[in-house]
Write a protein that holds these residues in place. Structure first.
Motif, PDB file in Angstrom:
ATOM      1  N   SER A   1       6.253  13.890  86.732  1.00  0.00           N
ATOM      2  CA  SER A   1       5.162  15.453  85.429  1.00  0.00           C
ATOM      3  C   SER A   1       6.256  16.673  86.314  1.00  0.00           C
ATOM      4  CB  SER A   1       3.577  15.142  86.011  1.00  0.00           C
ATOM      5  OG  SER A   1       2.638  13.696  85.628  1.00  0.00           O
ATOM      6  N   LEU A   2       5.934  17.071  86.583  1.00  0.00           N
ATOM      7  CA  LEU A   2       6.996  18.100  87.238  1.00  0.00           C
ATOM      8  C   LEU A   2       7.799  18.744  86.657  1.00  0.00           C
ATOM      9  CD1 LEU A   2       5.722  20.435  90.567  1.00  0.00           C
ATOM     10  CD2 LEU A   2       7.970  19.915  89.550  1.00  0.00           C
ATOM     11  N   GLY A   3       8.485  17.455  86.936  1.00  0.00           N
ATOM     12  CA  GLY A   3      10.125  17.294  86.673  1.00  0.00           C
ATOM     13  C   GLY A   3       9.910  17.770  84.766  1.00  0.00           C
ATOM     14  N   LEU A   4       9.137  17.143  84.289  1.00  0.00           N
ATOM     15  CA  LEU A   4       8.895  17.114  82.393  1.00  0.00           C
ATOM     16  C   LEU A   4       9.023  18.628  82.489  1.00  0.00           C
ATOM     17  CD1 LEU A   4       7.451  13.858  82.373  1.00  0.00           C
ATOM     18  CD2 LEU A   4       9.671  14.690  81.141  1.00  0.00           C
ATOM     19  N   ILE A   5       7.368  19.110  83.193  1.00  0.00           N
ATOM     20  CA  ILE A   5       6.919  20.515  83.204  1.00  0.00           C
ATOM     21  C   ILE A   5       7.467  21.577  82.956  1.00  0.00           C
ATOM     22  CG2 ILE A   5       5.512  21.901  83.482  1.00  0.00           C
ATOM     23  CD1 ILE A   5       3.055  19.582  84.316  1.00  0.00           C
ATOM     24  N   ALA A   6       8.855  21.378  84.029  1.00  0.00           N
ATOM     25  CA  ALA A   6       9.708  22.454  84.232  1.00  0.00           C
ATOM     26  C   ALA A   6      10.525  22.215  82.949  1.00  0.00           C
ATOM     27  CB  ALA A   6      10.469  22.053  85.527  1.00  0.00           C
ATOM     28  N   ARG A   7      11.468  21.496  82.390  1.00  0.00           N
ATOM     29  CA  ARG A   7      12.219  21.415  81.935  1.00  0.00           C
ATOM     30  C   ARG A   7      11.504  21.803  79.890  1.00  0.00           C
ATOM     31  NH1 ARG A   7      14.249  17.301  77.572  1.00  0.00           N
ATOM     32  NH2 ARG A   7      11.509  15.980  78.162  1.00  0.00           N
ATOM     33  N   ARG A   8      10.599  21.546  79.823  1.00  0.00           N
ATOM     34  CA  ARG A   8       9.493  21.662  78.974  1.00  0.00           C
ATOM     35  C   ARG A   8       9.646  23.268  78.497  1.00  0.00           C
ATOM     36  NH1 ARG A   8       7.097  17.669  75.712  1.00  0.00           N
ATOM     37  NH2 ARG A   8       8.653  15.891  75.693  1.00  0.00           N
ATOM     38  N   SER A   9       9.082  23.566  80.303  1.00  0.00           N
ATOM     39  CA  SER A   9       8.636  25.249  79.363  1.00  0.00           C
ATOM     40  C   SER A   9       9.737  25.854  79.916  1.00  0.00           C
ATOM     41  CB  SER A   9       7.469  25.390  80.786  1.00  0.00           C
ATOM     42  OG  SER A   9       8.069  25.134  82.100  1.00  0.00           O
TER      43      SER A   9
ATOM     44  N   PHE B   1      13.853  26.359  93.050  1.00  0.00           N
ATOM     45  CA  PHE B   1      14.726  25.241  91.675  1.00  0.00           C
ATOM     46  C   PHE B   1      14.829  25.789  90.785  1.00  0.00           C
ATOM     47  CE2 PHE B   1      14.249  22.867  95.512  1.00  0.00           C
ATOM     48  CZ  PHE B   1      14.823  22.407  95.211  1.00  0.00           C
ATOM     49  N   GLU B   2      15.297  25.915  89.844  1.00  0.00           N
ATOM     50  CA  GLU B   2      15.509  26.145  88.782  1.00  0.00           C
ATOM     51  C   GLU B   2      15.608  25.362  87.522  1.00  0.00           C
ATOM     52  OE1 GLU B   2      15.735  29.884  87.004  1.00  0.00           O
ATOM     53  OE2 GLU B   2      15.299  30.079  89.210  1.00  0.00           O
ATOM     54  N   ALA B   3      14.533  25.719  86.709  1.00  0.00           N
ATOM     55  CA  ALA B   3      14.924  24.559  85.495  1.00  0.00           C
ATOM     56  C   ALA B   3      15.897  24.227  84.485  1.00  0.00           C
ATOM     57  CB  ALA B   3      13.288  24.530  84.324  1.00  0.00           C
ATOM     58  N   GLY B   4      15.645  22.783  84.570  1.00  0.00           N
ATOM     59  CA  GLY B   4      16.856  22.284  83.979  1.00  0.00           C
ATOM     60  C   GLY B   4      16.965  20.847  83.130  1.00  0.00           C
ATOM     61  N   PRO B   5      17.766  20.273  82.402  1.00  0.00           N
ATOM     62  CA  PRO B   5      17.991  19.258  80.822  1.00  0.00           C
ATOM     63  C   PRO B   5      17.247  18.303  81.678  1.00  0.00           C
ATOM     64  CG  PRO B   5      20.178  20.319  81.284  1.00  0.00           C
ATOM     65  CD  PRO B   5      19.353  21.211  82.313  1.00  0.00           C
ATOM     66  N   ASP B   6      17.667  18.042  82.789  1.00  0.00           N
ATOM     67  CA  ASP B   6      17.456  16.129  83.667  1.00  0.00           C
ATOM     68  C   ASP B   6      16.345  16.824  84.950  1.00  0.00           C
ATOM     69  OD1 ASP B   6      17.724  14.028  84.559  1.00  0.00           O
ATOM     70  OD2 ASP B   6      19.878  13.833  84.939  1.00  0.00           O
ATOM     71  N   HIS B   7      14.985  15.848  83.752  1.00  0.00           N
ATOM     72  CA  HIS B   7      13.671  15.908  84.562  1.00  0.00           C
ATOM     73  C   HIS B   7      13.914  15.096  85.181  1.00  0.00           C
ATOM     74  CE1 HIS B   7      12.692  12.716  81.635  1.00  0.00           C
ATOM     75  NE2 HIS B   7      11.647  12.309  82.755  1.00  0.00           N
TER      76      HIS B   7
END
Length: 259
Positions: free
Chosen positions: A179-187, A227-233
């Motif tokens: 979930s956290l990776g998905l939220i970072a990628r979407r936001s 950690f900066e958001a990236g395209p690969d969650h």
């Protein structure tokens, strides 16, 4: 152990029981006092104003509660590093989850924090009204949770998440949910890691609620990497979990110079 030692040990155990009751009772009382106001304000105020007031009151209430713990319950808290995040704008704050106190510790220092909460807690008669006024995020569905988290971050909030999903069962860290990776990628918002370290696993997954603490209880919050958001969650989730496994400590032994 001589008679004097046994008496001192029994006296300290009695104090630990008393401190536990003060701690649990005062938190319940604070929540109960705010409950009717939160219920009324949730219906009367516009959403933006209500959530701003709700979050500020929760942060103030938790900070007051922690003051009770430090004054009467032999708790030694070092949370100063969290203050560096207060004016940093929207962030996803990812922390380990060793204790029931974790959200209280973090939110006490961040007046615009939004927690991702279990639906059972959002519906809890004692906690739910305050959480709804503050516009906290339910975790009962992946897509609504991600959408609501992205909305809160877009409004400038700081999202508090525990990527393990619940309190740690196998220390130092359980497997992370995606979930956290998905939220970072979407936001597109960065993830700030926070490590919560306790001198004992008090109120952890395997510590019964009414089992007395081992006092004094030491706890500190330590900032880790951002950690900066990236395209690969998926890659981000794996990197975060590996980093937490490297850095997290199952039990923290404070030095004699700790506050």
């Amino acid at each position: 152990m001589n008679d004097r030692g046994r008496f001192a040990s029994a006296l300290w155990a009695t104090y630990e029981h008393l401190a536990m009751m003060i701690g649990l009772g005062s938190l319940g009382l604070i929540c109960l006092i705010w409950l009717p106001f939160a219920m009324v304000l949730h219906w009367l105020l516009p959403r933006r104003l209500g959530q701003r007031i709700g979050r500020s009151v929760i942060a103030f209430g938790f900070r007051f509660y922690l003051r009770i713990l430090t004054t009467f319950c032999a708790c030694r808290l070092d949370l100063a590093e969290l203050d560096h995040l207060r004016n940093k704008g929207p962030l996803i704050i990812a922390a380990n989850h060793p204790s029931l106190l974790d959200a209280v510790l973090i939110v006490s220092r961040l007046p615009n924090a939004v927690c991702v909460m279990k639906s059972s807690l959002m519906d809890n008669p004692l906690l739910g009204a305050a959480a709804r006024l503050a516009n906290y995020v339910r975790n009962d569905g992946a897509l609504p949770m991600i959408a609501r988290s992205r909305e809160a971050l877009g409004e400038g909030a700081q999202l508090v998440m525990f990527p393990e999903g619940s309190r740690t069962q196998r220390f130092p860290i359980d497997h992370f949910t995606p979930s956290l990776g998905l939220i970072a990628r979407r936001s597109g918002v960065a993830v700030q890691t926070v490590f919560l370290e306790f001198s004992t696993p008090y109120l952890g997954k395997h510590w019964p609620l009414f089992q007395r603490p081992q006092l004094p209880l030491h706890c500190r919050a330590r900032l880790g990497r951002r950690f900066e958001a990236g395209p690969d969650h998926t890659a981000m989730t794996q990197a975060l979990e590996a980093y937490f496994r490297q850095e997290a400590q199952p039990v923290w032994t404070p030095s004699t110079h700790s506050p």
